[in-house]
Design a protein around this motif. Structure first.
Motif, PDB file in Angstrom:
ATOM      1  N   TYR A  30       0.840  -1.199   0.000  1.00 44.21           N
ATOM      2  CA  TYR A  30       0.000   0.000   0.000  1.00 44.21           C
ATOM      3  C   TYR A  30       0.878   1.253   0.000  1.00 44.21           C
ATOM      4  O   TYR A  30       2.028   1.239   0.473  1.00 44.21           O
ATOM      5  CB  TYR A  30      -0.906   0.030   1.231  1.00 44.21           C
ATOM      6  CG  TYR A  30      -2.177  -0.756   1.061  1.00 44.21           C
ATOM      7  CD1 TYR A  30      -3.411  -0.127   1.026  1.00 44.21           C
ATOM      8  CD2 TYR A  30      -2.153  -2.141   0.922  1.00 44.21           C
ATOM      9  CE1 TYR A  30      -4.595  -0.836   0.864  1.00 44.21           C
ATOM     10  CE2 TYR A  30      -3.324  -2.868   0.755  1.00 44.21           C
ATOM     11  CZ  TYR A  30      -4.532  -2.207   0.731  1.00 44.21           C
ATOM     12  OH  TYR A  30      -5.690  -2.917   0.558  1.00 44.21           O
ATOM     13  N   ALA A  31       0.339   2.348  -0.527  1.00 43.64           N
ATOM     14  CA  ALA A  31       0.972   3.669  -0.441  1.00 43.64           C
ATOM     15  C   ALA A  31       0.136   4.539   0.482  1.00 43.64           C
ATOM     16  O   ALA A  31      -1.091   4.421   0.523  1.00 43.64           O
ATOM     17  CB  ALA A  31       1.055   4.297  -1.831  1.00 43.64           C
TER      18      ALA A  31
ATOM     19  N   GLU B 186      -4.645   5.117   2.878  1.00 48.58           N
ATOM     20  CA  GLU B 186      -3.779   4.152   2.212  1.00 48.58           C
ATOM     21  C   GLU B 186      -4.536   3.459   1.087  1.00 48.58           C
ATOM     22  O   GLU B 186      -5.694   3.091   1.241  1.00 48.58           O
ATOM     23  CB  GLU B 186      -3.253   3.120   3.219  1.00 48.58           C
ATOM     24  CG  GLU B 186      -2.348   3.739   4.266  1.00 48.58           C
ATOM     25  CD  GLU B 186      -1.827   2.741   5.289  1.00 48.58           C
ATOM     26  OE1 GLU B 186      -2.050   1.517   5.076  1.00 48.58           O
ATOM     27  OE2 GLU B 186      -1.213   3.162   6.286  1.00 48.58           O
TER      28      GLU B 186
ATOM     29  N   GLU C 249      -0.350   0.412  -3.913  1.00 43.41           N
ATOM     30  CA  GLU C 249       0.744   1.213  -4.496  1.00 43.41           C
ATOM     31  C   GLU C 249       0.516   1.534  -5.969  1.00 43.41           C
ATOM     32  O   GLU C 249       0.766   2.646  -6.422  1.00 43.41           O
ATOM     33  CB  GLU C 249       2.067   0.458  -4.335  1.00 43.41           C
ATOM     34  CG  GLU C 249       2.614   0.480  -2.927  1.00 43.41           C
ATOM     35  CD  GLU C 249       3.897  -0.339  -2.800  1.00 43.41           C
ATOM     36  OE1 GLU C 249       4.137  -1.178  -3.694  1.00 43.41           O
ATOM     37  OE2 GLU C 249       4.627  -0.138  -1.818  1.00 43.41           O
TER      38      GLU C 249
ATOM     39  N   ALA D 205      -1.621   4.631  -6.709  1.00 43.28           N
ATOM     40  CA  ALA D 205      -1.250   5.939  -6.167  1.00 43.28           C
ATOM     41  C   ALA D 205      -1.088   7.011  -7.245  1.00 43.28           C
ATOM     42  O   ALA D 205      -1.654   8.107  -7.128  1.00 43.28           O
ATOM     43  CB  ALA D 205       0.013   5.818  -5.313  1.00 43.28           C
TER      44      ALA D 205
ATOM     45  N   VAL E  85       1.697  11.628  -2.298  1.00 39.22           N
ATOM     46  CA  VAL E  85       2.260  10.529  -1.508  1.00 39.22           C
ATOM     47  C   VAL E  85       2.973  11.109  -0.300  1.00 39.22           C
ATOM     48  O   VAL E  85       3.775  12.044  -0.426  1.00 39.22           O
ATOM     49  CB  VAL E  85       3.224   9.680  -2.352  1.00 39.22           C
ATOM     50  CG1 VAL E  85       3.870   8.598  -1.483  1.00 39.22           C
ATOM     51  CG2 VAL E  85       2.500   9.046  -3.521  1.00 39.22           C
TER      52      VAL E  85
END
Length: 576
Positions: free
Chosen positions: A474-475, A519, A522, A525, A546
């Motif tokens: 996750y980002a 979140e 990724e 994002a 981010v």
């Protein structure tokens, strides 16, 4: 390999069991039947559920019954009403050609007056739950003075359910000269106490190792975050299209909640737990035995006595604290020579339990990853195609309808028809997994890392150089709106999905006064950041980026006020 004739079983019983499909004795039958037929002695038999135990003791007690003496000669004790009825039914089947044998199941939840009337007419074999038999003994409506054999089936389960005192009372009511047969899947200390107190030089027969799991069962586990356990359960059920299983939960409340969710999501499921009435329990069990349910969600206590041979999967939604309970759970699949699978859905804190259970059952668990949506859809699709290929067609009934059907579909090519049939069946499933967020496995860490995680969990999230670390895969994104803007988790998720094309699975959300963090996977994002670029909310430029510095908002706020104070001082000087 021995035969039932070589074991000394009489022709009348052999005829009945042959018609039931018995060809050769199973190991526990080959060991127990000769002992019971030729010796009047005590036997401890350690064997899993589903290994043929009922026939092992049922055949000899039928054969040893004196039909001319219309009085109880064998008492079989078992933990639940369901098992009581199952054993009585099996004994009735084994004795089809033994004329005038009387078998009575005695259990709570049904009319005691009816059972008393049957006892007065005379019976040879009583199959009973301890509580109801004690009640009949106290009413002086049953005499056990002619009992020559007493059987304790699933003795460890009876002790777990608190029947120890009742068993003591019943055993004190039968002649000391009786022989006793104790069946148990495990050998806890409480069982050893009973054997020392009531058995004389018992023969111990062990099928497999003590406390060992069933040989035909594979043991798998999936490790997920606790919040993802239900989503993981759904994926596992979908991954096995022909599953006929039992999901074990730890509490009645959890059992009902999981069953309700499965039913709401379109699964053929129902619950079995102690809060149900006997009528409800019987209704659910009838549906399950008739395969009108695919999934039974149950507590351990409610599932005791459940005797179904073709269960394909056991799923442990939560591992039991008593590891021997796991043996009972997994023993409900892989029965009667069939193979089965026992699956455990665990979170990282339960990893140690897996190692302990492995020692107990002397088997290794296979670690699996939660199947991806595309793999699940593919497996479901090929299973559906396989059913189409093997379906039996009623030619006579369908022939008269085919001309109209052909005319209706003649404008479609074969490939188009196949696509439509498949789409009709699978559009909902495909759409669900197209939008579903993936389930990620928790990262296994060293003991030092786990201590750091525990400390950070107490004070927030795990940090590195001042930056809170998102979950693996996750980002973590910053957005400059917060509680002061009327934002809550639901509105923030709705806001994101309203402005970003396609479904965005949002993970953890941290709401602050003037800003928030959320979140997302990724790979999404850049797409989310781009979607909000240049957007304004009530003349305020929206910032989504981010997060690389958790203290950034506070720094910006400090810089703003420092700058503002500086401008005020400069302006004041000019006025002077």
């Amino acid at each position: 390999m021995s035969t039932f004739e070589e074991l000394g079983v009489i022709p009348e019983i052999r005829q009945a069991i042959t018609e039931l499909g018995f060809e050769n004795p199973m190991p526990v039958q080959a060991e127990v039947i000769p002992q019971l037929l030729s010796h009047k002695r005590d036997i401890i038999a350690l064997a899993q559920t589903g290994t043929g135990k009922t026939a092992a003791f049922g055949i000899p007690v039928i054969q040893k019954t004196d039909l001319s003496l219309l009085s109880p000669q064998t008492v079989i004790l078992c933990p639940t009403r369901e098992l009581c009825l199952q054993i009585a039914g099996d004994l009735t089947d084994f004795s089809t050609y033994v004329e005038d044998l009387k078998i009575l199941p005695v259990y709570g939840g049904s009319s005691i007056e009816s059972q008393i009337r049957t006892l007065k007419r005379g019976v040879h074999i009583i199959v009973a739950t301890p509580g109801r038999l004690i009640d009949l003994i106290n009413r002086k409506t049953v005499s056990l003075k002619h009992v020559h054999t007493i059987v304790l089936d699933e003795a460890d389960e009876m002790l777990n359910m608190g029947f120890s005192e009742s068993i003591d009372e019943i055993l004190s009511s039968v002649p000391e000269s009786r022989s006793m047969l104790l069946f148990s899947a495990t050998m806890p200390k409480e069982i050893e106490k009973i054997t020392r107190k009531y058995m004389s030089d018992p023969v111990e027969i062990t099928i497999g190792r003590k406390n060992e799991g069933a040989q035909n069962v594979r043991h798998l586990y999936y490790m997920v975050h606790a919040k993802d356990k239900y989503l993981a359960l759904k994926r596992i059920v979908d991954y096995y299209p022909n599953i006929y299983g039992i999901v074990f939960c730890r509490t009645r409340k959890e059992t009902q909640e999981i069953a309700d969710k499965l039913m709401q999501d379109g699964y053929d499921a129902d619950s079995l737990h102690g809060d149900l009435s006997q009528v409800q329990r019987d209704y659910v069990m009838t549906k399950y035995r008739n395969h009108n349910l695919q999934i039974l969600v149950a507590t351990d206590v409610a599932a005791r006595g459940l005797d179904v041979d073709d269960v394909t999967h056991i799923i442990n939604f939560g591992l039991p604290d008593d590891y021997e309970v796991y043996t009972h759970r997994s023993g409900r699949t892989g029965r009667a020579g069939k193979t089965g699978t026992s699956i455990s859905i665990i979170h990282i804190k339960e990893k140690g339990k897996i190692a302990q259970i492995e020692k107990l059952i002397n088997k290794q668990f296979e670690k699996r990853t939660i199947p991806k949506g595309d793999l699940i859809c593919e497996k479901q699709l090929f299973n559906f195609v396989d059913k189409i290929e093997k379906v039996k067609v009623n030619e006579e009934e369908i022939d008269r309808l085919l001309p109209s059907i052909f005319r209706k579909l003649e404008w479609l090519e074969k490939e188009d028809i196949i696509k439509r049939v498949v789409s009709l069946e699978f559009n909902r499933l495909i759409e669900y997994y197209r939008q579903a967020e993936e389930i990620y496995e928790p990262e296994e860490r060293s003991s030092k890392g786990r201590r750091e995680d525990a400390r950070s969990e107490r004070g927030g999230r795990r940090q590195h150089n001042g930056v809170v670390q998102p979950e693996k895969g996750y980002a973590r994104l910053f957005i400059n709106i917060g509680k002061m803007d009327g934002v809550n988790p639901a509105t923030l998720m709705g806001f994101i999905n309203e402005h970003v094309k396609g479904k965005v699975p949002v993970g953890r959300i941290d709401l602050m006064k003037n800003f928030s963090f959320f979140e997302i996977p990724e790979e999404l994002a850049p797409k989310v950041v781009k979607a909000f670029k240049g957007m304004y909310i009530e003349d305020r430029r929206l910032v989504v980026e981010v997060s690389r510095d958790e203290n950034r908002p506070q720094k910006e706020k400090k810089q703003f006020f420092e700058s503002f104070e500086g401008k005020k001082k400069k302006k004041h000087k000019q006025k002077r």
